[in-house]
Design a protein around this motif. Structure first.
Motif, PDB file in Angstrom:
ATOM      1  N   HIS A  19      14.598   4.094  -6.759  1.00 23.93           N
ATOM      2  CA  HIS A  19      13.263   4.582  -6.403  1.00 23.93           C
ATOM      3  C   HIS A  19      12.604   3.537  -5.511  1.00 23.93           C
ATOM      4  N   ALA A  20      11.992   3.975  -4.416  1.00 23.32           N
ATOM      5  CA  ALA A  20      11.315   3.039  -3.519  1.00 23.32           C
ATOM      6  C   ALA A  20      10.207   3.739  -2.756  1.00 23.32           C
ATOM      7  N   LEU A  21       9.125   3.015  -2.534  1.00 26.36           N
ATOM      8  CA  LEU A  21       8.008   3.468  -1.722  1.00 26.36           C
ATOM      9  C   LEU A  21       7.724   2.419  -0.660  1.00 26.36           C
ATOM     10  N   GLN A  22       7.325   2.865   0.531  1.00 26.64           N
ATOM     11  CA  GLN A  22       6.971   1.927   1.595  1.00 26.64           C
ATOM     12  C   GLN A  22       5.657   2.347   2.228  1.00 26.64           C
ATOM     13  N   ARG A  23       4.851   1.330   2.512  1.00 28.16           N
ATOM     14  CA  ARG A  23       3.556   1.531   3.155  1.00 28.16           C
ATOM     15  C   ARG A  23       3.693   1.075   4.605  1.00 28.16           C
ATOM     16  N   LEU A  24       3.434   1.994   5.548  1.00 29.36           N
ATOM     17  CA  LEU A  24       3.633   1.708   6.967  1.00 29.36           C
ATOM     18  C   LEU A  24       2.295   1.591   7.694  1.00 29.36           C
ATOM     19  N   ARG A  25       2.131   0.507   8.439  1.00 31.34           N
ATOM     20  CA  ARG A  25       1.011   0.371   9.377  1.00 31.34           C
ATOM     21  C   ARG A  25       1.646   0.253  10.758  1.00 31.34           C
TER      22      ARG A  25
END
Length: 271
Positions: A19-25
Motif C-alpha cells: 500500500h502506498a500514497l504519494q502527494r504530488l506538487r
C-alpha cells in the motif's frame, strides 16, 4: 517566452507494493510573470485520488499506488508562458500570513556557522535588496555547489559546516539568514531552462524574500541572479518539505530506486 517542459519520475521497488500514497506538487502556478498554456499528468500503475490547493496555493494531487506493482511512473508535460519581471512576484497571497515566513524551521534554523556568515555581511548596506544579493554571494563563496554531498534532510547549518551542497541547501541557508534579519522568506521549487542543454538532472530550487514596496522578490542563490523568463515556479513553502515535488508513504518492506528525467526548452510561438 514560451517554455516546453517534460518531467518524468520513475520508481522501481525491490518487492511488490502492499500500500502506498504519494502527494504530488507538480502543477505550475498561474501567477505574476507566468501563465500555464497547457499541463497534463499521466500515471502508470497509480491512480489519482484527489486534487486540492494547500495553504501556500500549491496545487496538490494525491495518488494511490496499485497493490502488487514493482514500478510506478509519473509523467508531466506542458507549456508555460513567462515574462521578465526582474524576479518580482508582487504582493503576498495564500492562506499563510506573511509573519509565518519569519519563523525558522528545522531545515533553516541558523547555528554557529550560519550566524558567523550572517554577522560578516556588511551592515552599511542600507538597501535590503542589495544586502540580500550580498547574502546570496556569501552563500556561494562558503558552500560550493556539489551534487551528492547532501540529501533532502540536510539542514542549512549542516551544509555551511560541510562547505558543499546543491540548490536546495543554498535556498535553506538563504531562508534562515533572511529570517534572522527579520525579512520574510520562502522556498520555491520549479524548473529552469539551462542555456547549454535541454535535458537536466533534476528540478530547480531558489528562494523569495518579501521586500517593502516590492512584495515577493526571487533570488536564485546557486546561479547568483534573480529569476528571469527561463524560470517556472511550481510550488512554494516555508522550506523544501512544504514544496517538495513528490512525498509519500508506503507499507511493507519495500526499498525504492528513483529515476528522474527533466527537459526544459524554449518553444517558438506562432505569429
Amino acid at each position: 517566452m514560451r517554455l516546453s517542459i517534460k518531467h518524468t519520475t520513475r520508481y522501481k521497488f525491490d518487492s511488490p507494493v502492499i500500500h502506498a500514497l504519494q502527494r504530488l506538487r507538480l502543477t505550475p502556478k498561474s501567477t505574476q510573470g507566468q501563465q500555464i498554456a497547457d499541463w497534463t499528468m499521466r500515471y502508470e500503475n497509480a491512480v489519482p485520488e484527489l486534487e486540492y490547493e494547500d495553504q501556500h496555493f500549491n496545487t496538490v494531487t494525491l495518488i494511490s499506488i496499485e497493490p502488487g506493482v514493482r514500478e510506478v511512473v509519473i509523467a508531466c508535460e506542458g507549456t508555460v508562458d513567462t515574462e521578465d519581471n526582474a524576479g518580482v512576484i508582487g504582493k503576498h497571497s495564500g492562506h499563510m500570513p506573511l509573519w509565518s515566513f519569519l519563523a525558522q524551521t528545522d531545515l533553516t534554523k541558523p547555528g554557529p556557522k550560519m550566524k558567523t556568515m550572517i554577522a560578516q555581511l556588511s551592515k552599511n548596506e542600507a538597501d535590503p535588496v542589495a544586502r540580500l544579493h550580498a547574502l546570496s554571494a556569501a552563500i556561494r563563496e562558503n558552500v560550493e555547489y556539489k551534487t551528492g554531498a547532501t540529501g533532502p534532510n540536510t539542514t542549512g547549518e549542516e551544509a555551511v559546516a560541510g562547505g558543499e551542497g546543491v540548490c536546495q541547501d543554498h535556498a535553506h541557508i538563504f531562508l534562515g539568514a533572511a529570517r534572522a534579519m527579520d525579512i520574510p522568506a520562502r522556498y520555491v521549487s520549479g524548473y529552469l531552462m539551462m542555456n547549454d542543454r535541454i535535458d537536466q538532472e533534476a528540478t530547480h530550487a531558489w528562494a523569495e524574500a518579501h521586500m517593502e514596496g516590492l512584495g515577493w522578490v526571487g533570488f536564485d542563490i546557486s546561479n547568483g541572479i534573480s529569476p528571469d523568463p527561463r524560470y517556472v515556479r511550481v510550488a512554494t513553502g516555508r522550506d523544501y518539505r512544504d514544496a517538495a515535488p513528490i512525498t509519500g508513504i508506503s507499507y511493507g518492506t519495500v526499498r525504492e530506486d528513483l529515476f528522474v528525467e527533466v527537459s526544459v526548452e524554449q518553444q517558438q510561438t506562432e505569429q
